[in-house]
Every structure is written in C-alpha cells, then in structure tokens.
Design a protein around this motif. Structure first.
Motif, PDB file in Angstrom:
ATOM      1  N   ARG A  87       0.815  -1.210   0.000  1.00 42.97           N
ATOM      2  CA  ARG A  87       0.000   0.000   0.000  1.00 42.97           C
ATOM      3  C   ARG A  87       0.850   1.262   0.000  1.00 42.97           C
ATOM      4  NH1 ARG A  87      -2.371  -2.154   4.566  1.00 42.97           N
ATOM      5  NH2 ARG A  87      -1.989  -0.177   5.659  1.00 42.97           N
ATOM      6  N   GLU A  88       1.893   1.255   0.779  1.00 46.90           N
ATOM      7  CA  GLU A  88       2.728   2.452   0.887  1.00 46.90           C
ATOM      8  C   GLU A  88       3.391   2.787  -0.443  1.00 46.90           C
ATOM      9  OE1 GLU A  88       4.416   5.816   1.932  1.00 46.90           O
ATOM     10  OE2 GLU A  88       2.997   4.725   3.194  1.00 46.90           O
ATOM     11  N   ALA A  89       3.878   1.779  -1.143  1.00 45.44           N
ATOM     12  CA  ALA A  89       4.531   2.017  -2.440  1.00 45.44           C
ATOM     13  C   ALA A  89       3.534   2.574  -3.449  1.00 45.44           C
ATOM     14  CB  ALA A  89       5.146   0.720  -2.960  1.00 45.44           C
ATOM     15  N   VAL A  90       2.320   2.013  -3.462  1.00 44.30           N
ATOM     16  CA  VAL A  90       1.301   2.504  -4.395  1.00 44.30           C
ATOM     17  C   VAL A  90       0.899   3.928  -4.029  1.00 44.30           C
ATOM     18  CG1 VAL A  90      -1.026   2.143  -5.305  1.00 44.30           C
ATOM     19  CG2 VAL A  90       0.452   0.178  -4.859  1.00 44.30           C
ATOM     20  N   ALA A  91       0.713   4.185  -2.731  1.00 42.22           N
ATOM     21  CA  ALA A  91       0.323   5.522  -2.286  1.00 42.22           C
ATOM     22  C   ALA A  91       1.376   6.559  -2.673  1.00 42.22           C
ATOM     23  CB  ALA A  91       0.108   5.527  -0.773  1.00 42.22           C
ATOM     24  N   LEU A 118      -5.968   4.671   1.354  1.00 41.29           N
ATOM     25  CA  LEU A 118      -5.140   3.532   0.954  1.00 41.29           C
ATOM     26  C   LEU A 118      -3.997   3.363   1.935  1.00 41.29           C
ATOM     27  CD1 LEU A 118      -4.238   1.330  -1.055  1.00 41.29           C
ATOM     28  CD2 LEU A 118      -3.101   3.122  -2.371  1.00 41.29           C
ATOM     29  N   ARG A 119      -3.379   4.462   2.285  1.00 36.67           N
ATOM     30  CA  ARG A 119      -2.226   4.404   3.193  1.00 36.67           C
ATOM     31  C   ARG A 119      -2.646   3.936   4.598  1.00 36.67           C
ATOM     32  NH1 ARG A 119       0.683   9.025   1.839  1.00 36.67           N
ATOM     33  NH2 ARG A 119       2.392   7.828   0.943  1.00 36.67           N
ATOM     34  N   SER A 120      -3.822   4.362   5.037  1.00 34.67           N
ATOM     35  CA  SER A 120      -4.281   4.002   6.379  1.00 34.67           C
ATOM     36  C   SER A 120      -4.878   2.602   6.445  1.00 34.67           C
ATOM     37  CB  SER A 120      -5.320   5.020   6.865  1.00 34.67           C
ATOM     38  OG  SER A 120      -6.521   4.915   6.112  1.00 34.67           O
ATOM     39  N   GLY A 121      -5.175   2.020   5.275  1.00 36.14           N
ATOM     40  CA  GLY A 121      -5.748   0.679   5.250  1.00 36.14           C
ATOM     41  C   GLY A 121      -7.255   0.647   5.356  1.00 36.14           C
ATOM     42  N   GLU A 176     -10.157   0.252   3.679  1.00 38.33           N
ATOM     43  CA  GLU A 176     -10.618  -0.228   2.380  1.00 38.33           C
ATOM     44  C   GLU A 176     -12.033   0.259   2.060  1.00 38.33           C
ATOM     45  OE1 GLU A 176     -11.817  -4.598   0.967  1.00 38.33           O
ATOM     46  OE2 GLU A 176      -9.646  -4.378   1.286  1.00 38.33           O
ATOM     47  N   GLU A 177     -12.927   0.170   3.031  1.00 38.63           N
ATOM     48  CA  GLU A 177     -14.327   0.544   2.798  1.00 38.63           C
ATOM     49  C   GLU A 177     -14.449   2.012   2.399  1.00 38.63           C
ATOM     50  OE1 GLU A 177     -18.644   0.613   5.126  1.00 38.63           O
ATOM     51  OE2 GLU A 177     -16.907  -0.365   6.041  1.00 38.63           O
ATOM     52  N   THR A 178     -13.752   2.892   3.114  1.00 40.59           N
ATOM     53  CA  THR A 178     -13.818   4.321   2.792  1.00 40.59           C
ATOM     54  C   THR A 178     -13.171   4.607   1.446  1.00 40.59           C
ATOM     55  OG1 THR A 178     -13.789   4.916   5.133  1.00 40.59           O
ATOM     56  CG2 THR A 178     -13.206   6.646   3.581  1.00 40.59           C
ATOM     57  N   ALA A 179     -12.083   3.916   1.140  1.00 38.17           N
ATOM     58  CA  ALA A 179     -11.412   4.124  -0.144  1.00 38.17           C
ATOM     59  C   ALA A 179     -12.335   3.792  -1.303  1.00 38.17           C
ATOM     60  CB  ALA A 179     -10.143   3.284  -0.221  1.00 38.17           C
ATOM     61  N   LEU A 180     -13.039   2.660  -1.200  1.00 36.55           N
ATOM     62  CA  LEU A 180     -13.978   2.279  -2.252  1.00 36.55           C
ATOM     63  C   LEU A 180     -15.127   3.276  -2.352  1.00 36.55           C
ATOM     64  CD1 LEU A 180     -14.126  -1.576  -1.651  1.00 36.55           C
ATOM     65  CD2 LEU A 180     -13.065  -0.409  -3.596  1.00 36.55           C
ATOM     66  N   HIS A 181     -15.588   3.765  -1.207  1.00 37.04           N
ATOM     67  CA  HIS A 181     -16.646   4.774  -1.205  1.00 37.04           C
ATOM     68  C   HIS A 181     -16.174   6.047  -1.901  1.00 37.04           C
ATOM     69  CE1 HIS A 181     -19.949   7.293   0.165  1.00 37.04           C
ATOM     70  NE2 HIS A 181     -19.063   8.148   0.627  1.00 37.04           N
ATOM     71  N   LEU A 182     -14.942   6.462  -1.615  1.00 39.42           N
ATOM     72  CA  LEU A 182     -14.397   7.677  -2.241  1.00 39.42           C
ATOM     73  C   LEU A 182     -14.225   7.507  -3.747  1.00 39.42           C
ATOM     74  CD1 LEU A 182     -11.697   8.658   0.417  1.00 39.42           C
ATOM     75  CD2 LEU A 182     -13.804   9.912  -0.104  1.00 39.42           C
ATOM     76  N   LEU A 183     -13.789   6.319  -4.164  1.00 40.77           N
ATOM     77  CA  LEU A 183     -13.641   6.067  -5.595  1.00 40.77           C
ATOM     78  C   LEU A 183     -15.004   6.107  -6.272  1.00 40.77           C
ATOM     79  CD1 LEU A 183     -11.794   5.309  -7.974  1.00 40.77           C
ATOM     80  CD2 LEU A 183     -12.186   2.910  -7.400  1.00 40.77           C
ATOM     81  N   ASP A 184     -16.009   5.490  -5.654  1.00 36.86           N
ATOM     82  CA  ASP A 184     -17.359   5.543  -6.205  1.00 36.86           C
ATOM     83  C   ASP A 184     -17.849   6.981  -6.312  1.00 36.86           C
ATOM     84  OD1 ASP A 184     -17.466   2.789  -6.384  1.00 36.86           O
ATOM     85  OD2 ASP A 184     -18.583   2.516  -4.510  1.00 36.86           O
ATOM     86  N   ALA A 185     -17.593   7.763  -5.267  1.00 37.18           N
ATOM     87  CA  ALA A 185     -18.029   9.162  -5.257  1.00 37.18           C
ATOM     88  C   ALA A 185     -17.306   9.961  -6.341  1.00 37.18           C
ATOM     89  CB  ALA A 185     -17.769   9.777  -3.879  1.00 37.18           C
ATOM     90  N   HIS A 186     -16.047   9.626  -6.583  1.00 39.00           N
ATOM     91  CA  HIS A 186     -15.263  10.304  -7.621  1.00 39.00           C
ATOM     92  C   HIS A 186     -15.876  10.060  -8.996  1.00 39.00           C
ATOM     93  CE1 HIS A 186     -11.767  12.008  -9.580  1.00 39.00           C
ATOM     94  NE2 HIS A 186     -11.507  10.876 -10.193  1.00 39.00           N
ATOM     95  N   MET A 187     -16.229   8.813  -9.275  1.00 37.49           N
ATOM     96  CA  MET A 187     -16.863   8.481 -10.550  1.00 37.49           C
ATOM     97  C   MET A 187     -18.254   9.114 -10.636  1.00 37.49           C
ATOM     98  SD  MET A 187     -14.682   6.638 -12.222  1.00 37.49           S
ATOM     99  CE  MET A 187     -13.189   5.692 -11.883  1.00 37.49           C
ATOM    100  N   GLU A 188     -18.976   9.083  -9.528  1.00 43.05           N
ATOM    101  CA  GLU A 188     -20.318   9.657  -9.497  1.00 43.05           C
ATOM    102  C   GLU A 188     -20.278  11.166  -9.754  1.00 43.05           C
ATOM    103  OE1 GLU A 188     -24.050   9.110  -9.743  1.00 43.05           O
ATOM    104  OE2 GLU A 188     -23.086   7.434  -8.729  1.00 43.05           O
ATOM    105  N   ASP A 189     -19.265  11.821  -9.194  1.00 38.33           N
ATOM    106  CA  ASP A 189     -19.127  13.266  -9.389  1.00 38.33           C
ATOM    107  C   ASP A 189     -18.873  13.590 -10.858  1.00 38.33           C
ATOM    108  OD1 ASP A 189     -18.650  16.071  -8.315  1.00 38.33           O
ATOM    109  OD2 ASP A 189     -16.715  15.687  -9.260  1.00 38.33           O
TER     110      ASP A 189
END
Length: 228
Positions: A108-112, A191-194, A196-209
């Motif tokens: 996760r850290e490397a990707v972040a 992603l860095r904090s681990g 997962e649920e919030t990250a997926l929610h944020l990605l969904d919101a990004h696409m929705e926006d």
C-alpha cells in the motif's frame, strides 16, 4: 521441449502499430475530434506509407472501438453520446474498484507514494487544462497498473482513451483544481491508512461526481437504465 536457436527479441514496432499509436494519441488528445472522417488517401500521404499498413492500423482502432465504419462512407472517430459516457464511467468504476482492492492486498505504501507523485503533477499543471487532464488520467492508469493484473490493464486501455475524450468537457465544469486534487488525495490517504471501505466509497463518489458533471441528473447508482 523442442530446442530453439537463439532468437533476438523484436523491439521495433511495425509500421501499422506506429500509425495506430499516433492515431490513437490524436483521438485521445482531441487533435482528431469525435465525428472526424479519416480519408485513406490523405492519411497515407501524411504518414508517407502505402494503404496496406494504414488500413491495418485503422482496423486495429475499429476493433478497439475508437473508430466506427459506415458502409460506403468510410471510417470516423467515434462520437460519444450520453449513453456512451455513462457506460465508460460504469465500466471504469468496475475496473478501478478491482484495481484498488488489489492495491490494498499489496504494498500500500509504495502505491500511495506513486499516486502522490501523480497528484503533485496535477497540482503543477493547474494552469494548463490539457496537462492537468493528462496528469489526472495518469493517476488512474497508475492505480490500474499497480493492480498487477494484465487483464485489468488491458480492459482499461481503451476506457482511459475514451475518458480522455470526456475530460475535455469535464475540465470546464471545475471552478479550480482544488476539488480534483482533494478527491484524489483522499483516496491516497485511505489507501495508506488501510481503510478499504472508505477508499472504495471515495472512488465511487469520484466516478459519481464525474457523471453528475457530464450528465446532470444521472447517476451510476441507477445502473444501465439511468443512461437511457
């Protein structure tokens, strides 16, 4: 296993591949706008090639969905109708959710850290809409590449080109770059904090926006029927 003689890897692109790449880039950046008709004679002269490799290149783009063929008329750059735009983001949402889940199961850290560089590139391009869109797209491409899935990468290739066509319209809906930076930065933080649920929610919101800006009144949550 059958013994083979020493074989040198082929590193040079074929003529058709070079032409396809240049046409693909021109479609992605808007140099060849939606609806543009591609004339064989003109393009063959501009590329200084025969029609054989040119036709092969254009058929590659037809198979990728970037060109459409009209009987007795020729080949045209695709037009993105509202249903197409909706479908692009619907498909991207599925691919990028899968990629994000892969990122949580890897380093996760490397990707972040890698994604942070893409956000820094976005901030540096704040005064250049075209460069900003390129940096935005590289963020999502980097996320998908980080999944380690060859199939996700392959599935995303045409989607990201089509997305770049949408970003020309999308960039005019933002008042400033801050909103875009914040959306991407919050995904990195979760992603860095681990989380997962919030990250997926944020990605969904990004696409929705993005959909709400491009297609006011429509929502990915409604599924395919919302595009009709």
């Amino acid at each position: 296993m059958v013994a083979l003689p020493d074989i040198e890897p082929v590193s040079r692109e074929s003529t058709a591949a070079v032409i396809a790449r240049q046409l693909r880039d021109a479609i992605m950046t808007g140099a060849l706008p939606p609806g543009t008709q591609l004339g064989e004679t003109d393009l063959a002269a501009r590329f200084q090639v025969s029609r054989g490799p040119l036709r092969e290149a254009m058929q590659h783009l037809v198979s990728e969905g970037l060109l459409r063929s009209e009987r007795h008329r020729g080949l045209f750059v695709i037009d993105l109708e509202p249903a197409d735009v909706f479908d692009i983001y619907l498909a991207r949402s599925a691919v990028e959710r899968a990629a994000l889940l892969c990122a949580f199961r890897g380093d996760r850290e490397a990707v972040a850290a890698m994604l942070e560089q893409n956000v820094a590139d976005m901030a540096a391009a704040a005064d250049d809409p075209a460069a900003l869109s390129e940096a935005d797209l590289r963020f999502h491409e980097a996320l998908i590449n980080a999944s380690g899935s060859k199939r996700l990468v392959r599935m995303a290739r045409t989607l990201l080109i089509e997305t770049r066509m949408c970003l020309t319209l999308l960039q005019s809906t933002y008042q400033g770059v801050e909103d875009r930076l914040e959306e991407h930065t919050r995904i990195i933080e979760t992603l860095r904090s681990g989380d997962e649920e919030t990250a997926l929610h944020l990605l969904d919101a990004h696409m929705e926006d993005a959909i709400s800006r491009l297609l006011p009144g429509r929502s990915l949550k409604g599924g395919a029927a919302a595009a009709e």
